[in-house]
Design a protein around this motif. Structure first.
Motif: not given
Lengths: 145, 587
Positions: B101-102, B93-94, B134-135, B140-142
């Motif tokens: 990432a954050v 999930p996004l 890692l993110s 992916g890109l985002g």
């Protein structure tokens, strides 16, 4: 002076009567011997069986031979006669009701001297038989004197 | 609304990426140059960085060009993506990837902030590549970009909070910071590209897998040694072993020896010729089943064009084959039975004809006796009969004579088609003329107009056609008796669309309603006292024509004349020809 006998080989008594009648009309009737089947015909000509003692040297002037005969058929009789030196040249006329080309060819092949169909019409029949008798007894020269 | 195609989107992204990366490079590399003081080094480095830039961009350009999606087929691609949307590998999930990432970047910031101060003069921004990678791998890109952004902003914030002014940061630190951003973007992009290509491969793989495992046809791939590299469920089902048992084995382990030998020989031949072919294969399986397959086999090539294996698709057609065999068998049986029946019928027919022939023949002797003795009575004993008795005798003789004619007629009818058919060129015009001459000779008092077309020829049995023309001309002659302008014409004509011969007269004709009776023996359409005859002529003629495989038809108008036409097939084939001759000895 040769033999003036006709040997008629015919199993149909009516035809026999008619033939005899026809020959009689031509004054040839007392010159004729009749046998009724093929075996009898051979016995007659070779002086065997019931004809033992017949002077078989005496061959008829002509044999009038039917094809559809009991015991031995006319064509078989013809073949036997031609195979024997004694009867090799004996004049043989096939006198038959058959109009089969094969019978005709087979007859000549086996050495018949003539092939004559019995006409249906009595007048024609009488005429034909009379002519045959006259031709073979008077006109034709036999092989042996 | 038209969606931008995959191709145009790719071109847009590639160009955009190039602009950003090129600008960043110019900015950063110039900053790098500013670290040097002497002009020689600057000039040398400037040339080197230019060369590096050209080589790097040229390489990227080459790679980018190679993976430009094709213009056509992009629609298909979308279709495939739509079709397989449900079967794509699950994306996380996004919210999870972005949060990851954050969080991971913040954690790194925290770690970085608490590193021993000894590192302070080297900011070690390379550490932040770890959360970025890692993110990007995860999301992916985002998420990669978010991680890069968080890291860059965090570093900047920390710098500002320490020095109070971002611009006061040492220029090599700024350079590191810049590289962090550029690397972060590059890693995010690369990761996205690789994710997408992996996804695409996965889509293709799943599509292929769906087809291969879904089809009831056996699909398999073998290597050059004949070992199975792939075998679908259907193949496993036919062989009677599990897919795992099949992979790595060759046919010798999977089929009885004879079948295996044939299979492997065929496979080698296909790999040797390098051609795909479709054929039927009959196989016995190890559990004793006899199966028939419709098989397409072809070589699998390596990139050098060498055949390194073989693929095959086999459809089981045992049932169809069995059904076909059954039908063939049934047909053969049927044909055989028809042939048998036909032969029986023909034999029965011939037997009947033979009986008829023998009967007719044997009637002649008693008939001769009847007419002969009646005639003898008449001729030799006439004096004993009164007039009435003599009259009766005459009737016996007349009836016998009629019967004789009938017997001769039926014998002629039966005899005319006996024996073999000898085909040769027959001059019909001449036959007609000869017969007309003969009739004229017999009845010189009759005046008949003769019109015989010259050079009418036909291929058939000369003797039989002579009989046909005799009957047809005789009929015409007979039925024009009493006509003042009697005309007999023999011409070419057409019957059933075939070229044939017609004999036409302007005589008595007949009613077409009774035409069929004409062809039956002894059927007559005229009274005996009008036109004498026994009704055998046309029946005989037609029998001869049919024996040749042809057809004869009569047409007429009462009082105006009749036309009889016939044709003979002008080929070798003729129906109804008898095998062998009949042999009759009737004494």
């Amino acid at each position: 002076m040769g033999n003036k006998t006709i040997l008629l080989v015919e199993d149909n008594q009516q035809d026999e009567l008619l033939i005899l009648r026809a020959l009689k009309r031509s004054n040839l009737a007392n010159e004729i011997d009749v046998v009724r089947d093929g075996q009898q015909a051979l016995d007659y000509l070779f002086g065997e069986g019931e004809f033992t003692g017949r002077a078989s040297q005496e061959l008829p002037a002509v044999v009038l031979l039917d094809i559809g005969l009991p015991r031995l058929s006319g064509l078989e009789v013809l073949a036997r006669l031609r195979a024997n030196p004694h009867t090799r040249f004996l004049p043989i006329v096939i006198l038959t009701s058959s109009d089969e080309e094969r019978d005709r060819l087979k007859s000549y092949e086996s050495g018949a001297n003539s092939f004559v169909r019995k006409p249906l019409d009595f007048s024609e029949f009488v005429e034909t038989v009379a002519r045959l008798g006259v031709y073979w007894l008077a006109t034709n020269e036999p092989p042996q004197g | 609304m038209i969606k931008p195609s995959v191709r145009s989107r790719f071109i847009l992204y590639a160009t955009g990426s190039y602009v950003i990366l090129a600008l960043a490079w110019i900015f950063l590399s110039d900053q790098l140059l500013s670290l040097f003081a002497d002009i020689d080094s600057i000039v040398w480095l400037s040339t080197a960085k230019g060369v590096f830039f050209v080589i790097a961009t040229a390489t990227l350009f080459y790679l980018a060009m190679r993976i430009v999606p094709p213009a056509e087929g992009s629609g298909n691609q979308q279709l495939i993506e739509t079709l397989t949307a449900g079967s794509l590998p699950e994306r996380l999930p996004l919210w999870l990837t972005y949060s990851f990432a954050v969080v991971v970047t913040l954690a790194m910031l925290l770690l970085h902030k608490n590193l021993p101060i000894a590192y302070a003069d080297r900011p070690l921004l390379i550490l932040f590549m770890l959360p970025v990678i890692l993110s990007a791998l995860l999301g992916g890109l985002g998420p990669g970009l978010v991680s890069t952004l968080v890291a860059a902003l965090g570093v900047a914030f920390m710098a500002v909070s320490q020095t109070g002014n971002f611009s006061a940061v040492a220029s090599h630190d700024l350079l590191q910071w810049g590289f962090l951003i550029v690397n972060g973007i590059a890693v995010s992009l690369l990761s996205e590209v690789s994710r997408r290509s992996i996804a695409k491969i996965e889509i293709n793989r799943r599509l292929l897998d769906t087809v291969i495992s879904g089809t009831p046809d056996a699909v398999f791939v073998k290597d050059a040694q004949g070992r199975y590299l792939l075998a679908n469920a259907a193949a496993a089902g036919f062989i009677g072993k599990s897919q795992d048992e099949i992979i790595g084995k060759d046919d010798r382990a999977l089929f009885p020896e004879k079948s295996a030998r044939e299979l492997m020989a065929l496979d080698s031949a296909i790999m040797a010729t390098g051609r795909t072919q479709t054929h039927e294969e009959q196989l016995k399986t190890l559990d004793g089943k006899d199966l028939v397959f419709l098989v397409t086999k072809g070589p699998v090539f390596d990139t050098a064009g060498q055949a390194v294996g073989l693929f095959g698709i086999s459809r089981e057609i045992s049932d169809r084959k069995r059904a076909e065999d059954e039908i063939r068998q049934l047909n053969a049986d049927l044909e055989r039975r028809v042939a048998e029946r036909t032969a029986e019928l023909r034999a029965a027919n011939l037997e009947l004809e033979d009986i008829a022939y023998a009967l007719a023949h044997n009637l002649r002797a008693p008939l001769r006796a009847i007419s002969g003795f009646a005639q003898l009575l008449d001729e030799e004993h006439a004096s004993k009969f009164d007039t009435q008795a003599e009259n009766h005798l005459d009737q016996i003789v007349l009836a016998s004579s009629n019967m004789g004619t009938l017997i001769d007629g039926i014998l002629a009818l039966l005899r005319c088609t006996r024996g073999e058919l000898h085909r040769e060129k027959v001059d019909i015009s001449m036959l007609a003329k000869q017969r007309l001459d003969e009739l004229t000779r017999r009845e010189p008092d009759r005046s008949v107009i003769r019109q015989v077309e010259p050079d009418l020829t036909i291929s058939g049995d000369a003797a039989m056609l002579g009989v046909v023309m005799t009957h047809l001309v005789d009929n015409a002659w007979k039925f024009t008796r009493g006509k003042p302008d009697a005309t007999i014409r023999v011409t070419a004509g057409v019957i059933d669309g075939q070229p044939g011969i017609c004999v036409a007269d302007n005589g008595a004709g007949f009613d077409m309603a009774h035409a069929e009776r004409l062809y039956q023996p002894f059927q007559r359409l005229h009274r005996q006292d009008e036109f004498p005859g026994i009704g055998i002529g046309l029946a005989t003629a037609r029998r001869i024509i049919l024996r040749h495989g042809g057809e004869l038809r009569a047409s007429a108008v009462p009082g105006e004349g009749a036309t009889i036409c016939f044709y003979l097939p002008q080929t070798q084939a003729s129906i109804g020809e008898r095998n062998g001759q009949q042999n009759h000895s009737v004494g």
